[in-house]
Design an enzyme around this catalytic site. Structure first.
Site, mmCIF file in Angstrom:
data_model
loop_
_atom_site.group_PDB
_atom_site.id
_atom_site.type_symbol
_atom_site.label_atom_id
_atom_site.label_comp_id
_atom_site.label_asym_id
_atom_site.label_seq_id
_atom_site.Cartn_x
_atom_site.Cartn_y
_atom_site.Cartn_z
ATOM 1 N N CYS A 139 0.854 -1.192 0.000
ATOM 2 C CA CYS A 139 0.000 0.000 0.000
ATOM 3 C C CYS A 139 0.891 1.243 0.000
ATOM 4 O O CYS A 139 2.058 1.184 0.412
ATOM 5 C CB CYS A 139 -0.854 -0.020 1.266
ATOM 6 S SG CYS A 139 -1.830 1.474 1.512
ATOM 7 N N THR A 183 0.706 3.499 2.047
ATOM 8 C CA THR A 183 1.070 3.694 3.457
ATOM 9 C C THR A 183 2.350 2.916 3.790
ATOM 10 O O THR A 183 3.222 3.417 4.499
ATOM 11 C CB THR A 183 -0.083 3.202 4.367
ATOM 12 O OG1 THR A 183 -1.251 3.933 4.018
ATOM 13 C CG2 THR A 183 0.222 3.419 5.832
ATOM 14 N N HIS A 209 5.184 4.877 2.576
ATOM 15 C CA HIS A 209 5.503 5.997 3.482
ATOM 16 C C HIS A 209 6.355 5.488 4.651
ATOM 17 O O HIS A 209 7.334 6.124 5.039
ATOM 18 C CB HIS A 209 4.221 6.616 4.064
ATOM 19 C CG HIS A 209 3.429 7.414 3.071
ATOM 20 N ND1 HIS A 209 3.938 8.493 2.408
ATOM 21 C CD2 HIS A 209 2.152 7.288 2.634
ATOM 22 C CE1 HIS A 209 3.015 9.001 1.603
ATOM 23 N NE2 HIS A 209 1.922 8.273 1.714
ATOM 24 N N CYS A 244 -13.310 -0.098 18.602
ATOM 25 C CA CYS A 244 -13.326 -0.456 20.029
ATOM 26 C C CYS A 244 -14.603 -1.194 20.434
ATOM 27 O O CYS A 244 -14.608 -1.978 21.373
ATOM 28 C CB CYS A 244 -13.133 0.784 20.893
ATOM 29 S SG CYS A 244 -14.572 1.892 20.961
ATOM 30 N N CYS A 282 -17.469 2.879 21.959
ATOM 31 C CA CYS A 282 -17.637 4.337 21.889
ATOM 32 C C CYS A 282 -19.020 4.662 21.274
ATOM 33 O O CYS A 282 -19.717 3.775 20.801
ATOM 34 C CB CYS A 282 -16.520 4.990 21.073
ATOM 35 S SG CYS A 282 -16.623 4.701 19.301
ATOM 36 N N LEU A 318 -10.929 11.523 -0.593
ATOM 37 C CA LEU A 318 -10.149 10.435 -0.003
ATOM 38 C C LEU A 318 -8.684 10.842 0.160
ATOM 39 O O LEU A 318 -8.051 10.556 1.168
ATOM 40 C CB LEU A 318 -10.229 9.178 -0.884
ATOM 41 C CG LEU A 318 -9.430 8.004 -0.330
ATOM 42 C CD1 LEU A 318 -10.285 7.180 0.628
ATOM 43 C CD2 LEU A 318 -8.858 7.114 -1.416
HETATM 44 P P1 NAD Z 1 -1.188 6.833 -5.049
HETATM 45 O O1 NAD Z 1 0.046 7.544 -4.655
HETATM 46 O O2 NAD Z 1 -1.093 5.496 -5.711
HETATM 47 O O3 NAD Z 1 -2.062 7.762 -6.016
HETATM 48 C C1 NAD Z 1 -2.019 9.151 -6.048
HETATM 49 C C2 NAD Z 1 -1.915 9.557 -7.525
HETATM 50 O O4 NAD Z 1 -2.120 10.955 -7.621
HETATM 51 C C3 NAD Z 1 -0.550 9.235 -8.151
HETATM 52 O O5 NAD Z 1 -0.716 8.378 -9.272
HETATM 53 C C4 NAD Z 1 -0.041 10.621 -8.539
HETATM 54 O O6 NAD Z 1 0.720 10.607 -9.747
HETATM 55 C C5 NAD Z 1 -1.332 11.409 -8.680
HETATM 56 N N1 NAD Z 1 -1.175 12.865 -8.655
HETATM 57 C C6 NAD Z 1 -0.258 13.611 -7.996
HETATM 58 N N2 NAD Z 1 -0.437 14.924 -8.256
HETATM 59 C C7 NAD Z 1 -1.505 15.012 -9.090
HETATM 60 C C8 NAD Z 1 -2.188 16.091 -9.716
HETATM 61 N N3 NAD Z 1 -1.813 17.365 -9.520
HETATM 62 N N4 NAD Z 1 -3.248 15.812 -10.508
HETATM 63 C C9 NAD Z 1 -3.641 14.545 -10.711
HETATM 64 N N5 NAD Z 1 -3.020 13.468 -10.139
HETATM 65 C C10 NAD Z 1 -1.976 13.713 -9.347
HETATM 66 O O7 NAD Z 1 -2.088 6.730 -3.743
HETATM 67 P P2 NAD Z 1 -3.343 5.783 -3.435
HETATM 68 O O8 NAD Z 1 -2.876 4.614 -2.644
HETATM 69 O O9 NAD Z 1 -4.134 5.557 -4.661
HETATM 70 O O10 NAD Z 1 -4.145 6.726 -2.444
HETATM 71 C C11 NAD Z 1 -4.767 7.912 -2.935
HETATM 72 C C12 NAD Z 1 -4.856 8.963 -1.854
HETATM 73 O O11 NAD Z 1 -5.751 8.524 -0.824
HETATM 74 C C13 NAD Z 1 -3.537 9.275 -1.147
HETATM 75 O O12 NAD Z 1 -3.504 10.653 -0.836
HETATM 76 C C14 NAD Z 1 -3.648 8.443 0.133
HETATM 77 O O13 NAD Z 1 -2.847 8.966 1.173
HETATM 78 C C15 NAD Z 1 -5.114 8.579 0.444
HETATM 79 N N6 NAD Z 1 -5.734 7.520 1.261
HETATM 80 C C16 NAD Z 1 -6.702 7.910 2.117
HETATM 81 C C17 NAD Z 1 -7.388 6.954 2.846
HETATM 82 C C18 NAD Z 1 -8.499 7.376 3.740
HETATM 83 O O14 NAD Z 1 -9.008 6.555 4.504
HETATM 84 N N7 NAD Z 1 -8.926 8.641 3.653
HETATM 85 C C19 NAD Z 1 -7.069 5.596 2.722
HETATM 86 C C20 NAD Z 1 -6.078 5.231 1.815
HETATM 87 C C21 NAD Z 1 -5.413 6.202 1.075
HETATM 88 ZN ZN ZN Z 2 -15.393 2.685 18.904
#
Ligand code: NAD
Ligand code: ZN
Length: 341
Positions: A38, A40, A43, A93, A96, A262
Site C-alpha cells: 500500500c 502507506t 511511506h 473499540c 464508543c 479520499l
Molecule cells: P497513489 O500515490 O497510488 O495515487 C495518487 C496519484 O495521484 C498518483 O498516481 C499521482 O501521480 C497522482 N497525482 C499527484 N499529483 C496530481 C495532480 N496534480 N493531478 C492529478 N493526479 C496527481 O495513492 P493511493 O494509494 O491511490 O491513495 C490515494 C490517496 O488517498 C492518497 O492521498 C492516500 O494517502 C489517500 N488515502 C486515504 C485513505 C483514507 O481513509 N482517507 C485511505 C487510503 C489512502
Molecule cells: Zn469505537
C-alpha cells in the site's frame, strides 16, 4: 516466523525472524498467502514525517493480505480452521458512541493493523475474529489480497449515486484506478481521470475511463469538459491528495454537485470557498471502509463481474520484497503483490 519489520527509525524494511503472534480468546491466527504493498507501506518504508510521528519501531507492517485460518481462540464463532479469509484493517473499540450506533468506521479509538499494531507482512497474523472477512470462492487470491484499498475506492465512489452521472477522478493511483472500474460498473456516463503519470493513465483507460487528462503535458480538465460537451461534473472523487488537482476539480464541478475526498491534502491547502458555496457543492470526507456495507458492496461487485485485474502489474516472492518497494518508489507500477507461499 519470517516478517517484514520496520526495525529502525530510518529508510528501509528488514526481513526478520520474529515469534509467531499469540491469539486471545476472540482472535484467529491467519497463515498469510498473499500480500500487497500500500502507499502507506511505502511511506513507512521511506520513513517520512507522517511515519516518524505514527510508527513505533520495531513493528511488523502491512495490511493488504489474504490467507487461511490455522488456529482460533475458544470464543470464536462462525469461522473455522481452513477458512479462506482477509480482514478489515481498522480495529474498532466496540464501546464508543459511534461503534454503538453502528458507525464503526468512525470509531473514536481505531487501531490500524500494520500501523498501530503488528501487521500482515509476516507468515502469520493474529486478528480479532470480528475483523475477519470470509472470502467467496469466486474471488481469486490476488484480488482478495487488495480488498482493503478496493474498500477505500468503493466507499469513496459509492458515497453518491453514479447512474448516468459524469464523474471526475483526480489521481489515477492504486485507489483512483479502482474507482474508475467501480464508477463504470455502477453506471456512470463519462469518467474523466487526471494524473501526471502516463503509466497510470494507461491503466485508467483499461479500467474504463472515457478520457484522461495529464496536467504534466499541459492538458486541463476544462478542455475535457469542453471536448465532451458537458456543463461540469456531477460527482468528483479526489484521490490524489494534490491541492492543484482539488482546486481544478472544484472549478469543473456542475452546480449542486458532490465531491468525495479520499486523498490526504496538506494542512495548508487553500481552495476557492466562494465556488464551493455559490455552486452549492456537497463535500464528504472519506475514512477507511464502512463496516460492513462497503465490504458487502465489494463482494457483490466482484462476484457479478467487476474486473480489477489490470490494476495488478507486478508480482514478487516476499524474499524479493526490496524489488517490490523499489518499483513502488519509482511510480512505474500498479498494485505490487508479494507472495508468501
Ligand atoms: P497513489 O500515490 O497510488 O495515487 C495518487 C496519484 O495521484 C498518483 O498516481 C499521482 O501521480 C497522482 N497525482 C499527484 N499529483 C496530481 C495532480 N496534480 N493531478 C492529478 N493526479 C496527481 O495513492 P493511493 O494509494 O491511490 O491513495 C490515494 C490517496 O488517498 C492518497 O492521498 C492516500 O494517502 C489517500 N488515502 C486515504 C485513505 C483514507 O481513509 N482517507 C485511505 C487510503 C489512502
Ligand atoms: Zn469505537
Amino acid at each position: 516466523m519470517k516478517a517484514l519489520v520496520k526495525l529502525r527509525p530510518e529508510k528501509g524494511l528488514w526481513m526478520e525472524d520474529v515469534p509467531v503472534p499469540s491469539i486471545g480468546v476472540n482472535d484467529v491466527l491467519i497463515k498469510i498467502k498473499k500480500t500487497a504493498i500500500c502507499g502507506t507501506d511505502l511511506h513507512i518504508y521511506k520513513w517520512d514525517d507522517w511515519s516518524q510521528k505514527t510508527i513505533k519501531t520495531p513493528m511488523t507492517i502491512g495490511h493488504e493480505y489474504m490467507g487461511e485460518i490455522v488456529d482460533m481462540g475458544k470464543g470464536v464463532e462462525n469461522l473455522k480452521i481452513g477458512d479462506r479469509v482477509t480482514g478489515e484493517g481498522h480495529i474498532a473499540c466496540g464501546h464508543c458512541r459511534n461503534c454503538r450506533r453502528g458507525k464503526r468506521h468512525v470509531c473514536e479509538n481505531i487501531v490500524g493493523v500494520g500501523v498501530n499494531r503488528d501487521g500482515a507482512f509476516a507468515e502469520y497474523l493474529s486478528l480479532p475474529a470480528a475483523n475477519v472477512v470470509k472470502l467467496d470462492p469466486r474471488i481469486p487470491d490476488e484480488i482478495a489480497s487488495i480488498m482493503d484499498p478496493f474498500g477505500n475506492a468503493t466507499h469513496t465512489a459509492l458515497s453518491f449515486p453514479l447512474l448516468g452521472e459524469d464523474v471526475l477522478i483526480t489521481g489515477a493511483g492504486l485507489i483512483g484506478n479502482m474507482a474508475v472500474a467501480i464508477s463504470r460498473f455502477a453506471g456512470a456516463r463519462y469518467i474523466v481521470v487526471s494524473d501526471m503519470s502516463e503509466y497510470r493513465l494507461d491503466i485508467a483507460r483499461k479500467m474504463g475511463a472515457t478520457l484522461t487528462v495529464n496536467p504534466a503535458k499541459g492538458e486541463t480538465i476544462a478542455q475535457a469538459v469542453k471536448q465532451l460537451n458537458m456543463r461540469g461534473f456531477d460527482v468528483g472523487l479526489e484521490m490524489s491528495g494534490a491541492p492543484a488537482a482539488f482546486r481544478e476539480m472544484i472549478d469543473n464541478m456542475y452546480n449542486g454537485s458532490k465531491i468525495s475526498l479520499l486523498g490526504i491534502l496538506p494542512n495548508n491547502t487553500t481552495v476557492d470557498w466562494n465556488s464551493i458555496i455559490f455552486k452549492a457543492l456537497t463535500l464528504k470526507g472519506i475514512y477507511g471502509r464502512e463496516m460492513w456495507e462497503t465490504w458487502y458492496a465489494m463482494e457483490q461487485m466482484l462476484i457479478s463481474g467487476l474486473d480489477l485485474t489490470p490494476i495488478i502489474t507486478h508480482r514478487y516472492s516476499v524474499d524479493d520484497f526490496q524489488k517490490g518497494f523499489d518499483v513502488m518508489e519509482s511510480g512505474q507500477c500498479g498494485k505490487v503483490i508479494l507472495n508468501w507461499q
